[in-house]
Design an enzyme around this catalytic site. Structure first.
Site, mmCIF file in Angstrom:
data_model
loop_
_atom_site.group_PDB
_atom_site.id
_atom_site.type_symbol
_atom_site.label_atom_id
_atom_site.label_comp_id
_atom_site.label_asym_id
_atom_site.label_seq_id
_atom_site.Cartn_x
_atom_site.Cartn_y
_atom_site.Cartn_z
ATOM 1 N N LYS A 33 0.884 -1.352 0.008
ATOM 2 C CA LYS A 33 0.168 0.011 0.113
ATOM 3 C C LYS A 33 0.911 1.262 -0.265
ATOM 4 O O LYS A 33 1.751 1.425 0.807
ATOM 5 C CB LYS A 33 -1.153 0.064 1.260
ATOM 6 N N ASP A 60 -3.637 4.449 -1.891
ATOM 7 C CA ASP A 60 -4.510 4.836 -0.801
ATOM 8 C C ASP A 60 -4.433 6.546 -0.736
ATOM 9 O O ASP A 60 -3.610 7.088 0.290
ATOM 10 C CB ASP A 60 -4.107 4.343 0.500
ATOM 11 N N LEU A 61 -5.084 7.158 -1.623
ATOM 12 C CA LEU A 61 -4.911 8.565 -1.472
ATOM 13 C C LEU A 61 -6.189 9.208 -0.850
ATOM 14 O O LEU A 61 -6.505 10.611 -0.841
ATOM 15 C CB LEU A 61 -4.599 9.215 -2.902
ATOM 16 N N LYS A 62 -7.116 8.530 -0.941
ATOM 17 C CA LYS A 62 -8.632 8.820 0.031
ATOM 18 C C LYS A 62 -9.112 10.109 -0.708
ATOM 19 O O LYS A 62 -9.115 11.056 -0.178
ATOM 20 C CB LYS A 62 -8.401 9.132 1.402
ATOM 21 N N HIS A 64 -11.357 13.173 -1.895
ATOM 22 C CA HIS A 64 -12.527 13.730 -1.444
ATOM 23 C C HIS A 64 -12.512 14.904 -1.853
ATOM 24 O O HIS A 64 -12.281 16.129 -1.334
ATOM 25 C CB HIS A 64 -12.586 13.725 0.042
ATOM 26 N N ASP A 65 -13.484 15.194 -2.996
ATOM 27 C CA ASP A 65 -13.595 16.655 -3.746
ATOM 28 C C ASP A 65 -14.928 16.666 -4.345
ATOM 29 O O ASP A 65 -15.681 15.542 -4.633
ATOM 30 C CB ASP A 65 -12.351 16.932 -4.498
ATOM 31 N N ILE A 66 -15.227 17.629 -5.264
ATOM 32 C CA ILE A 66 -16.539 17.483 -6.117
ATOM 33 C C ILE A 66 -16.126 16.554 -7.103
ATOM 34 O O ILE A 66 -15.012 16.111 -7.360
ATOM 35 C CB ILE A 66 -16.584 19.103 -6.706
ATOM 36 N N THR A 69 -13.735 16.905 -10.246
ATOM 37 C CA THR A 69 -12.167 16.820 -9.822
ATOM 38 C C THR A 69 -11.965 15.503 -9.341
ATOM 39 O O THR A 69 -10.778 15.183 -9.824
ATOM 40 C CB THR A 69 -12.141 17.930 -8.495
ATOM 41 N N THR A 123 -10.526 3.833 10.726
ATOM 42 C CA THR A 123 -10.286 3.045 11.771
ATOM 43 C C THR A 123 -9.708 3.746 13.212
ATOM 44 O O THR A 123 -9.767 3.307 14.006
ATOM 45 C CB THR A 123 -9.490 1.958 11.504
ATOM 46 N N ARG A 185 -3.871 -5.131 14.550
ATOM 47 C CA ARG A 185 -3.044 -5.290 15.580
ATOM 48 C C ARG A 185 -2.766 -6.612 15.871
ATOM 49 O O ARG A 185 -3.548 -7.253 16.604
ATOM 50 C CB ARG A 185 -3.404 -4.481 16.774
ATOM 51 N N GLN A 194 -4.866 4.037 16.284
ATOM 52 C CA GLN A 194 -6.000 3.221 15.849
ATOM 53 C C GLN A 194 -7.091 2.937 16.872
ATOM 54 O O GLN A 194 -6.651 2.863 18.095
ATOM 55 C CB GLN A 194 -5.395 1.751 15.215
ATOM 56 N N ARG A 215 2.569 -0.367 10.648
ATOM 57 C CA ARG A 215 3.707 -0.159 11.607
ATOM 58 C C ARG A 215 3.871 -1.719 12.305
ATOM 59 O O ARG A 215 5.268 -1.937 12.307
ATOM 60 C CB ARG A 215 3.428 0.663 12.618
HETATM 61 O O1 LIG Z 1 -9.522 3.799 7.950
HETATM 62 C C1 LIG Z 1 -8.487 3.612 7.569
HETATM 63 C C2 LIG Z 1 -8.037 3.773 6.332
HETATM 64 C C3 LIG Z 1 -6.831 3.535 5.862
HETATM 65 N N1 LIG Z 1 -5.734 3.176 6.968
HETATM 66 C C4 LIG Z 1 -4.413 3.057 6.387
HETATM 67 O O2 LIG Z 1 -3.911 1.841 6.880
HETATM 68 C C5 LIG Z 1 -2.653 1.810 7.138
HETATM 69 C C6 LIG Z 1 -2.887 1.235 8.741
HETATM 70 O O3 LIG Z 1 -1.432 1.409 9.134
HETATM 71 P P1 LIG Z 1 -0.738 1.041 10.386
HETATM 72 O O4 LIG Z 1 0.649 1.135 10.670
HETATM 73 O O5 LIG Z 1 -1.238 -0.702 10.330
HETATM 74 O O6 LIG Z 1 -1.866 1.429 11.489
HETATM 75 C C7 LIG Z 1 -2.240 3.306 6.984
HETATM 76 O O7 LIG Z 1 -1.490 3.312 5.931
HETATM 77 C C8 LIG Z 1 -3.625 4.290 7.034
HETATM 78 O O8 LIG Z 1 -3.285 5.246 6.182
HETATM 79 C C9 LIG Z 1 -6.324 3.016 8.073
HETATM 80 O O9 LIG Z 1 -5.394 2.693 9.033
HETATM 81 N N2 LIG Z 1 -7.468 3.362 8.338
#
Ligand SMILES: O=c1ccn([C@@H]2O[C@H](COP(=O)(O)O)[C@@H](O)[C@H]2O)c(=O)[nH]1
Length: 235
Positions: A33, A60-62, A64-66, A69, A123, A185, A194, A215
């Site tokens: 990712k 994973d750039l999430k 969120h815009d109009i 765009t 999360t 975890r 988290q 992590r």
């Molecule tokens: O709701 C969300 C959406 C994305 N993430 C992403 O997942 C990883 C989790 O990393 P950890 O180090 O295992 O906590 C991170 O890149 C977040 O941007 C998320 O945690 N929750």
């Protein structure tokens, strides 16, 4: 087939990326990712390079815009050879649909359209934050289900949620949808930032389609051992 474990490579440069990939000892078709940190540092050229090497990339750039765009942004992302990408479900159905349409429009002929995943509630969001900062009157599970239903109706391929919600989501939204879950975890690891966490074994039990782990792998004293143990526990 083994369900994917995406390794979240939240690093700030390409050199560190090379080091962690070497430490993982993982083959070139590993699920990884790439998030904001690495993308903002090294950009789309790095993503293209990793995709060309065979890595299966969750970008994973999430967004969120109009809708306009997001459509145009998604069209660009579709040209990078990625496997999946994200939008925030809170952007609404019209925006999610625009993202999907952009991915379809931007995918080169003969290539697979990247999967679109809508982030429900991050999360890191706890019940308390949901209620008192987002002023949401729904319990967490209902809010996540509502966002997932919007995402499905708007043609997303799945959602990002916590493993804790997957059982209810499968009942309410269906099995023909992807439930990709960060907040993983393994026992003995700190939760960090988290809030809604589960172990890889719980994610398996609750029915996650794939998990995302950062992590607990990248900061482990032996990342390869941690990665292999998580894959084994999830599958
Ligand atoms: O709701 C969300 C959406 C994305 N993430 C992403 O997942 C990883 C989790 O990393 P950890 O180090 O295992 O906590 C991170 O890149 C977040 O941007 C998320 O945690 N929750």
């Amino acid at each position: 087939m083994a369900k994917p474990v995406f390794v979240a490579l939240d690093l700030d440069n390409e050199e560190k990326l090379k080091q962690i990939l070497a430490k993982l000892g993982a083959p070139k078709d590993t699920y990884i990712k790439v998030g904001m940190e690495l993308f903002f540092n090294s950009g789309s050229n790095l993503v293209r390079k990793l995709a060309d090497q065979g890595y299966k990339i969750f970008l994973d750039l999430k967004m969120h815009d109009i809708p306009n765009t997001v459509y145009n942004g998604a069209k660009q992302l579709a040209q990078l050879g990625i496997t999946c990408t994200t939008v925030h479900a809170l952007g609404g159905g019209q925006m999610i649909k625009a993202a999907k349409d952009g991915l379809v429009a931007g995918t080169p002929t003969g290539k697979t359209v990247p999967k679109l995943l809508a982030v429900t509630e991050l999360t890191s969001i706890s019940d308390v934050i949901l209620k008192h900062e987002q002023n949401c009157s729904l319990p967490m599970n209902d809010q996540v289900i509502s966002l997932a239903k919007t995402a499905k109706k708007a043609n997303a391929d799945g959602v990002i949620c916590s493993p804790l919600e997957v059982k209810d989501l499968r009942k309410a939204v269906g099995d023909d949808f992807l439930y990709v879950t960060p907040g993983i975890r393994p026992q003995g690891n700190a939760n960090d930032d988290q809030a809604r966490t589960a172990t890889p074994a719980q994610a398996k039990e609750y029915g996650s389609s794939a998990i995302v782990v950062g992590r607990p792998i990248t900061l482990a004293s032996n990342p390869q051992e941690a990665y292999e143990a998580i894959k084994k526990e999830f599958n």
